[in-house]
Design a protein around this motif. Structure first.
Motif, PDB file in Angstrom:
ATOM      1  N   ARG A   1       1.491 -12.470  13.952  1.00  0.00           N
ATOM      2  CA  ARG A   1       1.115 -12.935  12.615  1.00  0.00           C
ATOM      3  C   ARG A   1       0.836 -11.748  11.687  1.00  0.00           C
ATOM      4  O   ARG A   1       1.269 -11.730  10.531  1.00  0.00           O
ATOM      5  N   GLU A   2       0.160 -10.743  12.222  1.00  0.00           N
ATOM      6  CA  GLU A   2      -0.153  -9.561  11.413  1.00  0.00           C
ATOM      7  C   GLU A   2       1.095  -8.753  11.100  1.00  0.00           C
ATOM      8  O   GLU A   2       1.187  -8.107  10.051  1.00  0.00           O
ATOM      9  N   ILE A   3       2.079  -8.770  12.015  1.00  0.00           N
ATOM     10  CA  ILE A   3       3.353  -8.109  11.740  1.00  0.00           C
ATOM     11  C   ILE A   3       4.023  -8.767  10.532  1.00  0.00           C
ATOM     12  O   ILE A   3       4.576  -8.095   9.655  1.00  0.00           O
ATOM     13  N   GLY A   4       3.976 -10.099  10.477  1.00  0.00           N
ATOM     14  CA  GLY A   4       4.536 -10.798   9.328  1.00  0.00           C
ATOM     15  C   GLY A   4       3.863 -10.420   8.028  1.00  0.00           C
ATOM     16  O   GLY A   4       4.520 -10.202   6.997  1.00  0.00           O
ATOM     17  N   GLN A   5       2.540 -10.304   8.054  1.00  0.00           N
ATOM     18  CA  GLN A   5       1.814  -9.904   6.851  1.00  0.00           C
ATOM     19  C   GLN A   5       2.186  -8.486   6.433  1.00  0.00           C
ATOM     20  O   GLN A   5       2.399  -8.208   5.240  1.00  0.00           O
ATOM     21  N   ALA A   6       2.288  -7.592   7.410  1.00  0.00           N
ATOM     22  CA  ALA A   6       2.661  -6.204   7.100  1.00  0.00           C
ATOM     23  C   ALA A   6       4.090  -6.126   6.576  1.00  0.00           C
ATOM     24  O   ALA A   6       4.406  -5.288   5.720  1.00  0.00           O
ATOM     25  N   ALA A   7       4.968  -7.002   7.073  1.00  0.00           N
ATOM     26  CA  ALA A   7       6.356  -7.003   6.611  1.00  0.00           C
ATOM     27  C   ALA A   7       6.447  -7.394   5.138  1.00  0.00           C
ATOM     28  O   ALA A   7       7.238  -6.821   4.376  1.00  0.00           O
ATOM     29  N   MET A   8       5.648  -8.380   4.723  1.00  0.00           N
ATOM     30  CA  MET A   8       5.652  -8.776   3.318  1.00  0.00           C
ATOM     31  C   MET A   8       5.179  -7.617   2.445  1.00  0.00           C
ATOM     32  O   MET A   8       5.759  -7.338   1.387  1.00  0.00           O
ATOM     33  N   SER A   9       4.138  -6.929   2.885  1.00  0.00           N
ATOM     34  CA  SER A   9       3.647  -5.765   2.150  1.00  0.00           C
ATOM     35  C   SER A   9       4.713  -4.681   2.064  1.00  0.00           C
ATOM     36  O   SER A   9       4.929  -4.072   1.012  1.00  0.00           O
ATOM     37  N   ALA A  10       5.412  -4.448   3.194  1.00  0.00           N
ATOM     38  CA  ALA A  10       6.461  -3.427   3.212  1.00  0.00           C
ATOM     39  C   ALA A  10       7.594  -3.779   2.248  1.00  0.00           C
ATOM     40  O   ALA A  10       8.152  -2.908   1.572  1.00  0.00           O
ATOM     41  N   MET A  11       7.967  -5.050   2.191  1.00  0.00           N
ATOM     42  CA  MET A  11       9.037  -5.488   1.295  1.00  0.00           C
ATOM     43  C   MET A  11       8.668  -5.220  -0.163  1.00  0.00           C
ATOM     44  O   MET A  11       9.470  -4.658  -0.944  1.00  0.00           O
ATOM     45  N   LEU A  12       7.459  -5.603  -0.556  1.00  0.00           N
ATOM     46  CA  LEU A  12       7.050  -5.413  -1.945  1.00  0.00           C
ATOM     47  C   LEU A  12       6.904  -3.930  -2.283  1.00  0.00           C
ATOM     48  O   LEU A  12       7.237  -3.492  -3.397  1.00  0.00           O
ATOM     49  N   ASP A  13       6.426  -3.138  -1.321  1.00  0.00           N
ATOM     50  CA  ASP A  13       6.338  -1.688  -1.534  1.00  0.00           C
ATOM     51  C   ASP A  13       7.723  -1.090  -1.747  1.00  0.00           C
ATOM     52  O   ASP A  13       7.925  -0.242  -2.620  1.00  0.00           O
ATOM     53  N   ARG A  14       8.688  -1.525  -0.934  1.00  0.00           N
ATOM     54  CA  ARG A  14      10.042  -0.976  -1.041  1.00  0.00           C
ATOM     55  C   ARG A  14      10.685  -1.360  -2.374  1.00  0.00           C
ATOM     56  O   ARG A  14      11.378  -0.544  -2.993  1.00  0.00           O
ATOM     57  N   LEU A  15      10.455  -2.584  -2.829  1.00  0.00           N
ATOM     58  CA  LEU A  15      10.997  -3.008  -4.119  1.00  0.00           C
ATOM     59  C   LEU A  15      10.365  -2.221  -5.269  1.00  0.00           C
ATOM     60  O   LEU A  15      11.030  -1.887  -6.253  1.00  0.00           O
ATOM     61  N   ALA A  16       9.060  -1.933  -5.125  1.00  0.00           N
ATOM     62  CA  ALA A  16       8.368  -1.191  -6.180  1.00  0.00           C
ATOM     63  C   ALA A  16       8.721   0.294  -6.161  1.00  0.00           C
ATOM     64  O   ALA A  16       8.768   0.942  -7.213  1.00  0.00           O
ATOM     65  N   ARG A  17       9.002   0.829  -4.949  1.00  0.00           N
ATOM     66  CA  ARG A  17       9.302   2.270  -4.834  1.00  0.00           C
ATOM     67  C   ARG A  17      10.524   2.459  -3.939  1.00  0.00           C
ATOM     68  O   ARG A  17      10.396   2.854  -2.784  1.00  0.00           O
ATOM     69  N   PRO A  18      11.701   2.171  -4.449  1.00  0.00           N
ATOM     70  CA  PRO A  18      12.911   2.205  -3.610  1.00  0.00           C
ATOM     71  C   PRO A  18      13.255   3.586  -3.074  1.00  0.00           C
ATOM     72  O   PRO A  18      14.015   3.684  -2.100  1.00  0.00           O
TER      73      PRO A  18
END
Length: 370
Positions: free
Chosen positions: A329-346
């Motif tokens: 479950r925590e991996i899923g939460q971290a994945a969402m954070s990683a996705m938004l970080d990557r979109l903000a800082r490609p």
């Protein structure tokens, strides 16, 4: 697995918030009203509301009540929410992916965004898993999603060609990819996409080290045939633990076999004479345990076993399984954070985001705390 009452209340309220029954800024019913609605105790309701608060869906105002958080522009979410696709071909086959998806959906950062679940798309059941994955990928390309969470196919499904085809198509379309659980390149190669999972090498090391500390000196590693790349990482950690403890590293002690085959398990016992076995995952451990018991071997008196993942039935096996808990479950939460970080800082460097797997000691290892 039975879901606790407080989790049922939490999940119901969460879905009602996400589906708009309670609008941002609106006060949700009081705890007394929720006690009446759900037929639960005040303590149980309070725990569910606290979990909603911890996940960022509501805010509690002293002397006033609990309110749905305002549209999270303050959290960096654009007015127009983004749409992300989940491309997880092994969801439903592998137990870790369901809670992983739930973790994404429950992440505070998911608020305002949409998740497309591949199982909700129309697929031809006669197609191979690889063909189904490609069909889902094409659907996401057609929808012009902002990003895709991709758990690459395993070896049994022509994964190399299909995985490369999927990632190449998404890259060419400018769709951000975050990998879940594993890379699509064989270990130790690494692709140029963020990956969120566990440190499989460290996990393999920890499982083996635990058996060493319990006195095992002839430790085998058992996996199913054609395992995913993550298993190669766990094997690397297993070998490192043996080397660190000055124990022989024997290639033949790593066995790729059908753990529910008594004949193959018997061959392992004759060739390796193990006093301890590290299993690639809990499913392998459970099947191996049954085979060993059918062959007249006692767990843990004759052979100690450690698994990896801590899936739901690990504690319900004939001998409760010692394992390393994968925080899906925590991996899923971290994945969402990683996705938004990557979109903000490609342009930021590619990252491995690896979560810790704590050891859960039960009877199968014969540990003192079992």
């Amino acid at each position: 697995m039975k879901i606790s009452k407080h989790r049922q209340i939490h999940d119901t309220l969460r879905l009602e918030i996400l589906h708009g029954k309670y609008q941002p800024g609106q006060k949700i019913p009081s705890e007394a009203a929720l006690v009446t609605r759900f037929g639960a105790s005040r303590i149980t309701v309070g725990r569910a509301v606290r979990d909603l608060h911890r996940s960022g869906l509501v805010e509690r105002r002293a002397g006033s009540g609990t309110y749905v958080r305002l549209p999270p522009a303050e959290m960096g979410v654009p007015e127009q929410g983004l749409t992300f696709g989940l491309l997880i071909p092994d969801r439903g086959r592998t137990e870790i992916f369901e809670p992983m998806c739930q973790g994404m959906a429950e992440s505070p950062q998911a608020l305002g965004h949409a998740l497309l679940w591949s199982s909700s798309l129309s697929r031809d059941p006669s197609l191979s898993r690889a063909a189904q994955a490609w069909e889902i990928c094409q659907s996401y390309l057609g929808r012009r999603v902002s990003g895709v969470f991709f758990a690459p196919l395993e070896a049994a499904y022509d994964e190399d060609q299909t995985n490369h085809r999927i990632v190449t198509a998404l890259d060419q379309a400018g769709i951000t990819v975050v990998l879940l659980d594993r890379d699509f390149l064989p270990y130790p190669k690494r692709s140029r996409h963020d990956l969120v999972g566990i440190d499989n090498r460290r996990t393999g090391f920890a499982a083996t080290q635990h058996l060493v500390e319990l006195g095992c000196r002839h430790i085998a590693f058992v996996t199913y045939p054609e395992p995913a790349a993550t298993i190669d990482e766990r094997i690397a950690g297993y070998r490192e633990a043996l080397y660190t403890n000055s124990l022989p590293v024997v290639q033949a002690h790593v066995q790729r076999l059908a753990p529910d085959s008594q004949e193959q398990v018997q061959t392992l016992l004759h060739s390796a004479t193990p006093d301890g076995i590290v299993c690639a995952n809990d499913r392998t451990a459970g099947q191996l345990m049954h085979s060993l018991m059918q062959l007249g071997h006692r767990v843990p008196q004759d052979i100690r076993i450690v698994g990896i993942d801590d899936i739901a039935y690990a504690s319900l096996l004939p001998v409760p399984l010692t394992t390393l808990h994968q925080p899906a479950r925590e991996i899923g939460q971290a994945a969402m954070s990683a996705m938004l970080d990557r979109l903000a800082r490609p342009d930021m460097p590619v990252r491995d985001i690896l979560l810790e797997c704590p050891l859960i000691v039960r009877k199968s290892c014969g540990g003192l705390n079992a």
